[in-house]
Write a protein that holds these residues in place. Structure first.
Motif, PDB file in Angstrom:
ATOM      1  N   VAL A 116       1.029  -0.958   0.158  1.00  0.00           N
ATOM      2  CA  VAL A 116       0.150  -0.032  -0.179  1.00  0.00           C
ATOM      3  C   VAL A 116       0.871   1.048  -0.113  1.00  0.00           C
ATOM      4  O   VAL A 116       2.228   0.770  -0.001  1.00  0.00           O
ATOM      5  N   GLY A 117       0.073   2.307  -0.003  1.00  0.00           N
ATOM      6  CA  GLY A 117       1.028   3.812  -0.115  1.00  0.00           C
ATOM      7  C   GLY A 117       0.224   4.501  -1.388  1.00  0.00           C
ATOM      8  O   GLY A 117      -0.305   3.985  -2.171  1.00  0.00           O
ATOM      9  N   GLU A 118       0.136   5.706  -1.219  1.00  0.00           N
ATOM     10  CA  GLU A 118      -0.746   7.035  -1.569  1.00  0.00           C
ATOM     11  C   GLU A 118       0.518   6.165  -3.226  1.00  0.00           C
ATOM     12  O   GLU A 118       1.414   5.420  -3.998  1.00  0.00           O
ATOM     13  N   SER A 119      -0.459   6.943  -3.941  1.00  0.00           N
ATOM     14  CA  SER A 119       0.039   6.460  -5.554  1.00  0.00           C
ATOM     15  C   SER A 119       1.607   7.475  -5.633  1.00  0.00           C
ATOM     16  O   SER A 119       1.623   8.865  -5.329  1.00  0.00           O
ATOM     17  N   GLY A 120       2.023   7.393  -7.093  1.00  0.00           N
ATOM     18  CA  GLY A 120       2.981   7.461  -6.714  1.00  0.00           C
ATOM     19  C   GLY A 120       4.644   6.884  -6.056  1.00  0.00           C
ATOM     20  O   GLY A 120       5.755   7.200  -6.293  1.00  0.00           O
TER      21      GLY A 120
END
Length: 607
Positions: A328-332
């Motif tokens: 998981v993680g933010e876009s980019g």
């Protein structure tokens, strides 16, 4: 057809082309005898009631000859167009499958041909091939080649970056098959439309070649030859040259109008579609002993691009058989590039370096290219966010699934088709026999995603990488796909890497969670601790930003202030420090990913 008849240009083009086709079919049987009848008493006459366009030097009726010449003129133009279109399409598509050096050489040759005047190229080819209809056809065909090659190159450049083309290459599909099965069929529509316009240009070009004496030779005649014969009398009896000139003009205008109308209709309908990645090089120094039980083991994975852009930095990851790990993680943050690097799909000019990359106990860095393709093709299944990017829109669903079995398992076509139907039924697609004969656009979004999962199950996958497979689906279908992934993992015992930016979905599906930020892993923890036991400030901020039934709707939704740095701007310290309320001066130094508890690691000085 409605689009053709809706506009004046389309209507005019359709009528003119239809008349020319009718003339080519009916002209010789009706007027053929009159065109060949010699009348010594009517030699070189002007226009009259008996001969509206006059007669030639043998007393033959010029109007009859114009009407009869339509068949040969259109036939030669069609042959020249087919030759030029076929050669140009192959020449333009080859750079998309050839090695870089050969592709660059071929592209340069096409550019040189485009810069060369078409008529001179046609005349040069015709002189070499010999005077007459054959030389003229080959000459005009050669003049058509550069335009088609340039158009094909432009169209193929966008298709070659599609996931289904990358997957075909990874499967070891031959270059010729990739070009003819995956690239050309998906750019066929604009090429076919361009044939109509090229046909009009070829017709004019052939008339010009015959007019110059390089084309059709007596006793045969086409419109250009008739224009040549009558040109010497144009000042005394202009009607003799008027007939063939009008015929050439009307045919050329008709094909161009028809081609323009078809192209405009197609553009409205379709509006809102290198260098090999360096194989992993093993470097066992400081990486410890390999995990013999891991389905996937990655150590020190880095993906970089020219200009100092490094979207993935030193990532390490291990997944056991039957385990679902959420990334998981933010876009980019580097999630999708991590998946691409594992599958060998990082696009040029990206470079992948890795200390260790083991799949099913085999070190990919120690395998030859064919061995690595075979292992990835049979043991790795990738499910992408957009199934339309993974499925070839020009091929039927069943054929795409069957290709996996025929290429990697040596199955016959019948065996591969039977297995494809079995896999479609396995992922709960109703009427698999009917669906297998449909194209991807005929299926719903959820059904297409099931097809992609079924494609991965055509082999015996030991690792499934699902890159945001539910993002484009509605909530109901999303839950069905998640349940299907869970069932497939339980049944096959495959390890699954589930990539998502939706931390709620990850919490529902996965056993373990890996959190990425700015290309690095900042926390790794069991899913049971995600909601209450997260230690890294970024992970806690992600969880806090997730609304639930108790969220006060009168207040703004929780969010993380600031923005993630771009891959080119990541510093050596903690990348999250600029957005972190707990940041201190020590955060200028990058914290290591350290043990925090049982199966829990975190990279934070304040944890």
């Amino acid at each position: 057809m409605r689009q053709l008849l809706r506009t004046p240009a389309g209507l005019a083009g359709t009528i003119l082309v239809a008349l020319m086709v009718i003339l080519a079919i009916a002209g010789p049987p009706i007027w053929g005898a009159g065109a060949e009848r010699i009348d010594s008493s009517a030699i070189l006459q002007g226009a009259s009631a008996a001969h509206p366009l006059g007669t030639d030097n043998l007393g033959r009726d010029i109007l009859s000859r114009v009407l009869v010449a339509g068949r040969l003129s259109l036939t030669l133009a069609l042959l020249a167009t087919i030759i030029g279109a076929a050669a140009g399409t192959v020449l333009g598509a080859l750079p998309s499958v050839l090695p870089r050096a050969a592709a660059r050489l071929l592209t340069g040759a096409v550019n040189a041909l485009v810069a060369f005047p078409g008529l001179l190229l046609a005349m040069f080819t015709a002189v070499i091939a010999g005077l007459g209809a054959r030389g003229a056809v080959l000459g005009i065909g050669a003049a058509v080649v550069p335009g088609f090659a340039r158009l094909t190159q432009t169209l193929a450049a966008s298709v070659t970056r599609a996931d289904y083309v990358s997957a075909a290459r990874m499967l070891g599909v031959s270059r010729w098959r990739v070009m003819t099965r995956h690239i050309i069929p998906n750019i066929a529509e604009p090429l076919i439309l361009n044939v109509t316009q090229a046909l009009g240009a070829a017709l004019l070009g052939l008339a010009g070649m015959s007019f110059l004496g390089l084309g059709v030779q007596p006793p045969s005649f086409d419109w250009g030859r008739l224009l040549f014969d009558g040109f010497s009398r144009i000042y005394t009896t202009p009607a003799v040259a008027l007939g063939p000139a009008v015929a050439v003009a009307l045919a050329g205008i008709g094909f161009n109008l028809l081609g323009d109308t078809l192209a405009n209709a197609a553009s409205r309908r379709s509006a809102p579609g290198g260098k090999a990645v360096r194989p992993p090089v093993p470097d066992a120094g400081g990486l410890g002993e390999p995990d013999p039980d891991a389905a996937l083991e990655v150590r020190d994975l880095t993906v970089s691009f020219p200009g100092g852009v490094t979207p993935v930095r030193g990532l390490s990851l291990t997944i056991a058989p039957g385990e679902i790990v959420g990334l998981v993680g933010e876009s980019g943050s580097g999630k999708s590039l991590t998946a691409s690097a594992i599958g060998g799909l990082v696009p040029y000019p990206g470079e992948v370096s890795v200390g260790r990359l083991r799949l099913c106990g085999a070190d990919l860095g120690e395998l030859s290219a064919p061995e690595r393709r075979k292992l990835l093709g049979t043991s790795l299944a990738m499910v992408f966010q957009d199934p339309m990017a993974s499925l070839n829109p020009a091929l039927r669903v069943g054929g795409q699934l069957a290709e996996v079995a025929t290429v990697h398992q040596g199955a016959s076509r019948a065996e591969a088709w039977t297995r494809a139907l079995d896999r479609l039924g396995h992922v709960r697609i109703p009427e698999p026999g009917k669906r297998a004969r449909q194209h991807p656009h005929e299926l719903s979004g959820g059904m297409r995603q099931r097809v992609v999962i079924a494609m991965g199950l055509m082999g015996a996958p030991r690792l499934i990488i699902a890159d945001e497979p539910t993002t484009a689906l509605d909530v109901t279908v999303q839950r069905q796909i998640l349940r299907l992934l869970r069932e497939v993992t339980d049944e096959t015992g495959a390890a699954t890497l589930f990539i998502s930016h939706d931390i709620a979905v990850v919490g529902e599906l996965c056993h373990r969670v890996v959190v990425m930020y700015a290309g690095r892993v900042v926390e790794e923890l069991p899913v049971e601790e995600l909601a209450t036991g997260a230690a890294h400030p970024y992970t806690r901020a992600l969880v806090a930003s997730l609304p639930d039934m108790e969220t006060d709707r009168s207040l703004p939704l929780a969010s993380i202030p600031g923005r993630q740095p771009s891959p080119a701007d990541v510093t050596e310290g903690c990348a999250f420090a600029a957005r972190c309320a707990l940041a201190t001066a020590r955060c200028a130094e990058r914290p290591p990913l350290a043990e925090y508890g049982k199966a829990h690691r975190v990279a934070c000085w304040e944890a």
